[in-house]
Design a protein around this motif. Structure first.
Motif, PDB file in Angstrom:
ATOM      1  N   ASP A 210       0.815  -1.146   0.184  1.00 50.49           N
ATOM      2  CA  ASP A 210       0.092  -0.031  -0.032  1.00 50.49           C
ATOM      3  C   ASP A 210       1.015   1.348   0.053  1.00 50.49           C
ATOM      4  N   ILE A 216      -0.414  -5.721   1.101  1.00 48.18           N
ATOM      5  CA  ILE A 216      -1.583  -5.972   1.269  1.00 48.18           C
ATOM      6  C   ILE A 216      -2.132  -6.897   0.059  1.00 48.18           C
ATOM      7  N   ARG A 263      -8.864  -3.576  -5.628  1.00 49.16           N
ATOM      8  CA  ARG A 263      -9.764  -4.700  -4.939  1.00 49.16           C
ATOM      9  C   ARG A 263     -10.507  -5.403  -5.957  1.00 49.16           C
ATOM     10  N   GLN A 269      -8.259   1.129  -6.469  1.00 54.20           N
ATOM     11  CA  GLN A 269      -6.625   0.812  -6.537  1.00 54.20           C
ATOM     12  C   GLN A 269      -6.414   1.055  -4.939  1.00 54.20           C
ATOM     13  N   ILE A 270      -5.610   0.010  -4.544  1.00 55.79           N
ATOM     14  CA  ILE A 270      -5.382  -0.074  -2.919  1.00 55.79           C
ATOM     15  C   ILE A 270      -3.871  -0.079  -2.847  1.00 55.79           C
ATOM     16  N   GLY A 271      -2.919  -0.321  -3.969  1.00 58.01           N
ATOM     17  CA  GLY A 271      -1.802  -0.350  -3.882  1.00 58.01           C
ATOM     18  C   GLY A 271      -1.090  -0.463  -5.088  1.00 58.01           C
TER      19      GLY A 271
END
Lengths: 284, 193
Positions: A210, A216, A263, A269-271
């Motif tokens: 992340d 993550i 996800r 976008q998470i990372g």
């Protein structure tokens, strides 16, 4: 006629290689030099063979983290038998007697003495290898689920083989694992892990980092994984173009590049996930 | 694999048990195949020799992750050769101390017809090599192991670490792409067994 290896250089290389091994072995046996394998490393050795996750550049701890999650397309335990304690094992060739309905055998090991030992039921010496320091508290347990299929062994019964220099505490547990289906998000894209037959979804499970650099879990687009590079929307259409693009990519991204980690919706976008062009990493 | 490869496991067990000379036996056995594979990628003898050295250094560094295919180390070594050749500069930094002990190549340049013929062949293979370079790294390894090193798809899949089905799918797609990129004569060099 192909060029031949310079004999003078070959002799020098051989001498250095042998000395390198001797130095490492000598250091490893001295109590003040302890550099042993982590459990994650053991699991990775087994997981990479026929792995459900084909994305590149996963670290050993990342692979371990994925193994604990029930991801779409992955296998999960539907039934389990009682654990069979084999005690301390040094060398072993044991025909297995699977219980009815069992699809896998879970082999759990922990170190009983120092050394390196391979263990499992893979047919071609592709079993995981565990390294043991022999120091109490430094080594941890590991396990791997080996499939009980006809492809595992050419003999009538699967064969558990243990070979090496470290003795191990071992237990066996017969399991039934079921394969789940991929998920489908609101955009109609499939997400999950690559199946044993090689099929992969549009969004593949991966572990990235992340914004704070913490590991993550998420998903990467298969198209991003297979892209030529971050600045190339398509693949080269000719060898000349490929040569130009490759040179530009090597200059711009000598250590690889990041792609988005999402996800399962494929939008949030998470990372990021790192794509590297080599299996050589900088960690020992 | 050849008959001598059947004792890779015995030699490796000896190495792990502390017999460093057994590592030299493995080098003797596989040096030429690793060197030949490196030459296809680098086309420079001395650099290919250095890559060969680094491949065997990697064999020891990654000894816990070594993979045998039908009791042979060769497929793993060939995959590692490609990885080392791709990132030779990084590998050189890691192994600078060892490489510094290897004498430099002081041979006179070869202006004979043999060297010229090799260069001509290298040019012909350049188009294929460039096209292969457009593939994802795993596909490059699979192509090299099956088309150039003549391993079966199963052996190559085990060496690379993907399932047999995934290897077949990847190779099929890769061959289609190569045929679209190359003239007919070059494409036939990379035909799968």
């Amino acid at each position: 006629m192909s060029p031949e290896f310079s004999q003078q250089r070959s002799d020098a290389i051989r001498e250095e290689l042998v000395a390198n091994v001797a130095d490492t072995t000598r250091s490893a046996l001295e109590p003040s030099h302890q550099r042993w394998l982590s459990t994650a490393g053991v699991l990775a050795a087994g997981i990479v063979v026929g792995s459900a996750v084909s994305a590149a550049a996963l670290s050993l701890s990342e692979i371990t983290d994925l193994r604990t999650n029930h991801l779409p397309g992955s296998s999960h335990v539907t039934s389990t038998g009682e654990a069979i304690n084999l005690g301390v094992v040094e060398q072993l060739r044991l025909p297995l007697n699977p219980e009815d309905g069992a699809t896998h055998v879970r082999v759990t090991v922990s170190c009983a003495s120092a050394g390196f030992t391979s263990w499992g039921t893979a047919p071609s010496d592709s079993n995981p290898v565990i390294g043991c320091s022999g120091r109490e508290g430094e080594d941890v347990a590991a396990f791997y689920d080996f499939p009980l299929t006809a492809a595992v062994s050419s003999t009538a019964s699967p064969l558990l083989v243990v070979e090496g220099t470290a003795s191990l505490h071992m237990t066996l547990t017969y399991l039934s694992l079921a394969e789940s289906e991929w998920g489908v998000n609101d955009s109609g894209a499939t997400f999950g892990v690559t199946k044993p037959n090689g099929e992969f979804p549009e969004l593949q499970a991966a572990t990235g980092v992340d914004v704070d650099g913490n590991l993550i879990g998420g998903y990467v687009r298969t198209d991003d994984l297979n892209a030529f590079g971050p600045e190339w929307a398509s693949q080269p259409s000719s060898p000349d173009e490929a040569a130009r693009w490759q040179e530009a990519r090597s200059l711009a991204y000598p250590d690889g590049w990041d792609i988005p980690l999402y996800r399962s919706d494929g939008v949030t976008q998470i990372g990021t996930f790192r794509i590297q062009m080599s299996h050589i990493d900088d960690s020992e | 694999m050849g008959g001598t490869d059947s004792s890779d496991r015995d030699a490796w067990d000896a190495v792990l048990a502390g017999d460093s000379q057994a590592f030299g036996t493995l080098f003797d056995r596989h040096r030429d195949r690793v060197f030949g594979h490196a030459l296809r990628l680098i086309a420079h003898r001395t650099d290919a020799e250095d890559v060969t050295a680094m491949v065997f250094l990697e064999l020891w560094r990654r000894r816990a992750h070594v993979r045998f295919v039908d009791d042979s180390l060769l497929p793993w070594l060939l995959v590692t050769t490609r990885n080392v050749a791709r990132n030779a500069s990084r590998a050189r930094r890691r192994y600078a101390r060892v490489l510094a002990k290897i004498p430099p190549d002081l041979a006179e340049p070869d202006f004979s017809g043999r060297e010229s013929a090799r260069l001509d062949a290298a040019e012909q293979g350049a188009a294929l090599a460039e096209a292969i370079a457009t593939l994802p790294p795993i596909d490059q390894d699979l192509i090299a192991l099956t088309a150039l090193e003549e391993l079966t798809i199963r052996e190559a899949s085990e060496a690379v670490g993907v399932s047999y089905g995934a290897a077949k799918t990847r190779l099929s797609r890769a061959h289609t792409k190569l045929r679209n990129l190359l003239p007919v004569s070059a494409a036939s060099e990379g035909a799968a067994p």
